[in-house]
Design an enzyme around this catalytic site. Sequence first.
Site: not given
Length: 421
Positions: A341-342
């Site tokens: 989640c980057e």
Amino acid sequence: MTEKTFPLSKEQLEELALRYPTPFYLYDEGGIRKNAGEINRAFGAFPGFIEHFAVKALPNPFILKILAGEGFGADCSSHTELLLAEMAGIRGEKIMFTSNETPAGEYRAARDLGAVINLDDFTHIDYLERHAGIPDLISCRYNPGPLKSGNAIIGKPEEAKYGFTREQILKAYPLLAEKGARRCGLHAMVASNELSLAYHVETARMLFELAVEIKEKTGVRIEFANLGGGVGIPYRPEDRGVDYRELARGIEDAYRKIVVPAGLSPLGIRIEWGRAVTGPCGWLVTRAIHRKSIYREYIGLDASMADLMRPALYGAYHHITVAGKENAPPTETFDVVGSLCENNDKFAVQRRLPKIDMGDFVIIHDAGAHGRAMGFNYNGKLRCGELLLQSGGTIVQIRRPETAGDYFSTLDKTTLDNFKR
Ligand SMILES: *Cc1c(COP(=O)(O)O)cnc(C)c1O
């Protein structure tokens, strides 16, 4: 131009993946040995030559044993790296301990192993004396500041946190001698992933001149110059690697012009290469598991930047091929991404690649140094395992993939169960 190859066919990969599901790292022992042999042939004639492989680049004791077999030592920067070197049978002066902001316990561990302690700062002379004692043989790391340009990874020397200034280093050696040191080395590492041969020759010249100046101004004779690591590899197909022989000739020329006339010969030559030794001999092997079409086209892999962080950290280029489609024309443009989640979890951005089908093996090249070593567990990601393609052709697992059990192993389950809130 540098050809980007992978040692296994798609069929061999399919078979391998039955035993070891993707993602995994694959290292090529034959390639590593060939490379090590070339380094030894190019530099072996220098007095007291030692290549201290930078353990941080590929901290796996199987690899360190292979390198020890080629005569290499180790460059360590922490207690755990010292333990890795010891595990591979590397001891004493074959270990350089080039650390910074070093805790007392790590200095003691380095002393106990007989490693060559390479001090990073003037204040560490006192610190080392208090906590571990000043050893017979000691080295200091020089930071030339504005006298030398740096590069993108390490930055300009005057902005880098490492090493002594010129003034400090000239004061350091007489002080160390007074405190009992009898043999002294000099070290510098001022760039990382640098492909310019002239840059590395210039670093050698700078150290040779400083060794002469130290002798003239302080009477201390430097026993070896450690040129550090930082030799680049051709990550891009259009890059050209550093020619070791040509580099050695450049250093030899500087040695003849500076070291010999000053009466400093024999001056030992040591290096601390990591990337150049194993980088091109390792691949991150993944599979394409998703294709997503929004404002851009995305290929989602079963690996993430938790397995290989260089592209996200430095915007580094890693070449990508698709097994079985090595000669297929690049007809599409993808962002090749992992599952963190980057949004910077991207192995490649707007890369031209052949058509990719789900399940295809996507090979990320030149991942044999600073690859898995930089992995982490963010998002609860578990780092992948490591395989070694041995010289005889058989493949062994030299580190298994992490499990959820590994991730939780630092928690005390009993305390947790009793922790009622
Ligand atoms: C990282 C490092 C190396 C190895 O660098 P490479 O770019 O992998 O050759 C050597 N010495 C020191 C002190 C380092 O920090």
